[in-house]
Write an enzyme that holds these catalytic residues in place. Structure first.
Site, mmCIF file in Angstrom:
data_model
loop_
_atom_site.group_PDB
_atom_site.id
_atom_site.type_symbol
_atom_site.label_atom_id
_atom_site.label_comp_id
_atom_site.label_asym_id
_atom_site.label_seq_id
_atom_site.Cartn_x
_atom_site.Cartn_y
_atom_site.Cartn_z
ATOM 1 N N SER B 139 -6.178 75.044 65.208
ATOM 2 C CA SER B 139 -6.428 75.026 63.656
ATOM 3 C C SER B 139 -6.914 74.007 63.179
ATOM 4 O O SER B 139 -6.901 72.931 63.573
ATOM 5 C CB SER B 139 -4.809 75.176 63.239
ATOM 6 O OG SER B 139 -5.152 75.011 61.654
ATOM 7 N N TYR B 152 3.189 71.815 63.438
ATOM 8 C CA TYR B 152 2.182 72.708 63.637
ATOM 9 C C TYR B 152 1.119 71.807 64.015
ATOM 10 O O TYR B 152 0.393 72.224 64.881
ATOM 11 C CB TYR B 152 1.920 73.542 62.399
ATOM 12 C CG TYR B 152 0.911 74.551 62.327
ATOM 13 C CD1 TYR B 152 1.219 75.825 63.153
ATOM 14 C CD2 TYR B 152 -0.303 74.422 61.914
ATOM 15 C CE1 TYR B 152 0.083 76.861 63.133
ATOM 16 C CE2 TYR B 152 -1.403 75.169 62.005
ATOM 17 C CZ TYR B 152 -0.985 76.588 62.584
ATOM 18 O OH TYR B 152 -2.333 77.500 62.507
ATOM 19 N N LYS B 156 -1.042 72.142 67.512
ATOM 20 C CA LYS B 156 -2.528 72.749 67.527
ATOM 21 C C LYS B 156 -3.257 71.297 67.993
ATOM 22 O O LYS B 156 -4.277 71.531 69.066
ATOM 23 C CB LYS B 156 -3.160 72.914 66.099
ATOM 24 C CG LYS B 156 -2.182 74.437 65.758
ATOM 25 C CD LYS B 156 -2.474 75.568 66.659
ATOM 26 C CE LYS B 156 -1.962 76.750 66.032
ATOM 27 N NZ LYS B 156 -2.130 78.043 67.102
#
Ligand SMILES: NC(=O)c1ccc[n+]([C@@H]2O[C@H](COP(=O)([O-])OP(=O)(O)OC[C@H]3O[C@@H](n4cnc5c(N)ncnc54)[C@H](OP(=O)(O)O)[C@@H]3O)[C@@H](O)[C@H]2O)c1
Lengths: 78, 245
Positions: B139, B152, B156
């Site tokens: 991402s 998150y 990633k």
């Protein structure tokens, strides 16, 4: 024992493209036979297939020479 | 034209927004695809749409044993795996000062640990067959960060690092490992954001629209193809110019 040696030798010769006489029991895959670390993983996979055994990662890490492979294989094949 | 005929692909997160678009793309290019996720209903619908070249396997990636049996089943169904797309992912947002261990661990587990475990289970066969394509969906947040998404972004960014190391280890076996880093894509993952928040994000997007799953899926089939055999350890950014690297 000699049966295991022969099969291991054949796998190593085929996989690493080295001469059979170099594949003695004391030969180290990396130092003597020119393997890289991924080759050693592939050799272990080939041993697993040939002998129908499972070699767990921690055991595989201690298989550094032809002799190591033979004694591990013989110990589980008993 | 991208040609993936005879190629065998395993795709996680196939029931989600980006996953469905990737599944359609791989099938259209001629691949045989194993689709996985937890949502059986969605996967069955997708399989019906895609036809005989699509198989489904239901599996929860939070359980290690499931991953091992999933990969085994996929290898049996497909007869080996040439292409692995690690696409399953979740968010559990919270500001860092309030982030619980559970929120942290859940996101690391599904996004990062499952990518490690899936790849580890698949790569042996690729090494043996001397061919492989690993494609990890990361991402823009893993590169740029985002307030409220420390778990998150950590997951990633870690996948990008892992991919670079692995690419170096397996390059000699004709296996490539790459990442795709989407920006803001309209799926369930982003559906919960408020209109005000979307407006704000839109301001930073150079092409002035939110992304669609189809904006991402073409890059997956390209990286999976033989045309991309000289690309490894890279991250392709698909974000409408939201971040330029
Ligand atoms: N949307 C964006 O803006 C955006 C941006 C950058 C990156 N991404 C990344 O793109 C990927 C796909 O996301 P998306 O936008 O398509 O979101 P999505 O529609 O929410 O899809 C997420 C997928 O992950 C699967 N999944 C989640 N937890 C799982 C578990 N425990 N076991 C198995 N599968 C699980 C879901 O399957 P089930 O529901 O069937 O369990 C679903 O197929 C993710 O890695 C995401 O981080 C998305």
């Amino acid at each position: 024992m000699s049966d295991t040696l022969e099969k291991v030798q054949a796998i190593v010769v085929e996989h690493l493209g080295v001469e059979a006489e170099k594949v003695s029991a004391s030969a180290s895959f990396i130092e003597d036979l020119g393997a890289d670390s991924l080759d050693t993983v592939e050799l272990v996979m080939a041993f697993e297939e040939e002998f129908g055994i499972e070699i767990p990662d921690d055991a595989a890490e201690s298989i550094l020479s032809v002799g190591d492979a033979i004694s591990f294989i013989d110990s589980v094949k008993k | 034209m991208i040609n993936l005929r005879e190629k065998k692909a395993l795709l996680t997160g196939a029931s989600g927004g980006i996953g469905k678009a990737v599944a359609r793309e791989l099938i259209a290019a001629g691949a045989n695809v194993c689709l996985t996720g937890r949502n059986e209903e969605e996967l069955l619908k997708l399989q019906n749409e895609l036809g005989d070249n699509a198989d489904i396997i239901i599996a929860d990636l939070s359980d290690h044993a499931n991953i091992i049996s999933l990969v085994k089943e996929a290898e049996e169904k497909l007869g080996g795996i040439d292409i692995l797309v690690n696409n399953a992912g979740i968010t559990k947002d919270n500001i860092f000062l309030r982030m619980s261990d559970e929120e942290w661990n859940d996101v690391i587990d599904i996004n990062l640990n499952s990518t490690f475990k899936m790849t580890k289970a698949v790569i042996r066969g690729m090494v043996k067959r001397r061919y492989g394509r690993i494609i990890n969906i990361t991402s823009v947040i893993g590169v740029a960060g985002m307030a409220g998404q420390s778990n998150y972004s950590a997951s990633k960014a870690a996948i990008i690092g892992m991919s670079k190391s692995l690419a170096q280890e397996v390059g000699s076996r004709s296996i490539t490992v790459n990442c795709i880093a989407p920006g803001f894509i309209e799926t369930n993952m982003t559906a919960g954001l408020s209109e005000a928040r979307k407006e704000e994000i839109l301001k930073s997007i150079v092409v002035k629209r939110l992304g669609l799953p189809e904006d991402v899926s073409g890059a997956v089939s390209y990286l999976a193809s033989d045309s991309a055999s000289y690309i490894t350890g890279q991250t392709i950014h698909i974000n409408g110019g939201m971040l330029m690297i």
